[in-house]
Design an enzyme around this catalytic site. Structure first.
Site, PDB file in Angstrom:
ATOM      1  N   SER A  73       0.823  -1.214   0.000  1.00 61.26           N
ATOM      2  CA  SER A  73       0.000   0.000   0.000  1.00 61.26           C
ATOM      3  C   SER A  73       0.854   1.261   0.000  1.00 61.26           C
ATOM      4  CB  SER A  73      -0.914   0.032   1.226  1.00 61.26           C
ATOM      5  OG  SER A  73      -1.692  -1.133   1.306  1.00 61.26           O
TER       6      SER A  73
HETATM    7  N1  SAH Z   1      -0.620  -5.070   3.822  1.00 60.64           N
HETATM    8  C1  SAH Z   1       0.182  -5.367   2.658  1.00 60.64           C
HETATM    9  C2  SAH Z   1      -0.449  -4.954   1.360  1.00 60.64           C
HETATM   10  C3  SAH Z   1      -1.618  -5.765   1.064  1.00 60.64           C
HETATM   11  S1  SAH Z   1      -2.153  -5.940  -0.603  1.00 60.64           S
HETATM   12  C4  SAH Z   1       1.565  -4.763   2.759  1.00 60.64           C
HETATM   13  O1  SAH Z   1       1.841  -4.022   3.690  1.00 60.64           O
HETATM   14  O2  SAH Z   1       2.393  -5.079   1.884  1.00 60.64           O
HETATM   15  C5  SAH Z   1      -3.489  -7.004  -0.218  1.00 60.64           C
HETATM   16  C6  SAH Z   1      -3.109  -8.408   0.156  1.00 60.64           C
HETATM   17  O3  SAH Z   1      -4.292  -9.078   0.557  1.00 60.64           O
HETATM   18  C7  SAH Z   1      -2.538  -9.203  -1.002  1.00 60.64           C
HETATM   19  O4  SAH Z   1      -1.285  -9.737  -0.645  1.00 60.64           O
HETATM   20  C8  SAH Z   1      -3.581 -10.309  -1.224  1.00 60.64           C
HETATM   21  O5  SAH Z   1      -3.009 -11.530  -1.638  1.00 60.64           O
HETATM   22  C9  SAH Z   1      -4.194 -10.420   0.148  1.00 60.64           C
HETATM   23  N2  SAH Z   1      -5.534 -11.016   0.194  1.00 60.64           N
HETATM   24  C10 SAH Z   1      -6.549 -10.908  -0.693  1.00 60.64           C
HETATM   25  N3  SAH Z   1      -7.612 -11.619  -0.289  1.00 60.64           N
HETATM   26  C11 SAH Z   1      -7.278 -12.196   0.899  1.00 60.64           C
HETATM   27  C12 SAH Z   1      -7.942 -13.065   1.803  1.00 60.64           C
HETATM   28  N4  SAH Z   1      -9.176 -13.517   1.595  1.00 60.64           N
HETATM   29  N5  SAH Z   1      -7.270 -13.446   2.912  1.00 60.64           N
HETATM   30  C13 SAH Z   1      -6.008 -13.032   3.167  1.00 60.64           C
HETATM   31  N6  SAH Z   1      -5.325 -12.224   2.333  1.00 60.64           N
HETATM   32  C14 SAH Z   1      -5.939 -11.806   1.208  1.00 60.64           C
END
Ligand code: SAH
Length: 223
Positions: A73
């Site tokens: 993000s």
């Molecule tokens: N917080 C992260 C950025 C997240 S991007 C950072 O600091 O880098 C969103 C993430 O959510 C992605 O890695 C994606 O794979 C994950 N995601 C999507 N759906 C999800 C689910 N149902 N459960 C867990 N993770 C999920």
């Protein structure tokens, strides 16, 4: 890249986050973020969480690709979401969407224990290894489906969701303790999503306030 260039870029980023906090105060209700949140943003080395070729852009106030179609993000978003959780040093926090592990590291600087769930196994493994290497022993990473939360570790003082569900998952509400805060982007992909700040009232119901328009990757269901 010269380490002093990175330091300079990191300092500039902190000033940009402060300016953006001021610009968005009518939405978020917060003209500045807490000193503890800003200290965490200053401390966590974001260049250790981006892809090696993106090191020069690690401190640009933008999201970056981290592989598997996912992103780390934007730093301002990490700061505002962390601030909205109003964390105490002893708080237990659940994150959904570990991604690179960057948000989890920022949470670890301001809270007690951090539990983070990631649906892409390769990202979960990489985040776990990276956080271990950087000394974030208070963060646990699980490869799993965030729609289920992490029931064995509940209740949580705060929950942060970093991928957008269409509506707030019920299991997450149930795993939030009384007075617990949740920050979650809600909405469809390619349409404006809204960042909600929620509080679980003592009677178990959830108070919700839609604060800020945002753009997150979708929260997917595990096949
Ligand atoms: N917080 C992260 C950025 C997240 S991007 C950072 O600091 O880098 C969103 C993430 O959510 C992605 O890695 C994606 O794979 C994950 N995601 C999507 N759906 C999800 C689910 N149902 N459960 C867990 N993770 C999920």
């Amino acid at each position: 890249m010269d380490p002093t260039d990175l330091e300079r870029a990191h300092d500039r980023l902190l000033r940009e986050i402060e300016a953006e906090a001021l610009d968005t105060r009518s939405w978020t209700g917060r003209a500045r973020f807490s000193d503890r949140v800003m200290e965490a943003m200053a401390k966590v080395p974001r260049h250790a969480f981006v892809l090696p070729e993106d090191t020069p852009y690690a401190y640009v106030n933008r999201p970056q690709c981290i592989g598997y179609g996912q992103t780390i993000s934007q730093p301002y978003i990490v700061a505002v979401m962390t601030d909205l959780l109003d964390l105490k040093p002893t708080d237990r926090v659940l994150e959904i969407g570990a991604g690179s592990g960057y948000q989890a590291a920022v949470l670890a600087e301001v809270a007690g224990k951090v539990f983070t769930v990631e649906v892409v196994p390769e990202l979960a493994d990489a985040a776990r290894e990276r956080l271990r290497r950087l000394g974030y022993g208070s963060v646990s990473v699980r490869d799993g489906d965030g729609y289920q939360g992490w029931p064995e570790k509940a209740p949580f003082d705060a929950i942060i969701v970093t991928a957008a569900p269409r509506r707030i998952p019920e299991a997450l509400v149930e795993q939030l303790g009384p007075g617990g805060r949740m920050v979650v982007p809600v909405g469809r992909v390619h349409e404006t999503q809204m960042l909600y700040r929620c509080v679980r009232r003592p009677d178990g119901t959830l108070g919700k306030a839609g604060l800020l328009p945002v753009a997150f990757v979708p929260m997917v269901h595990r096949q």
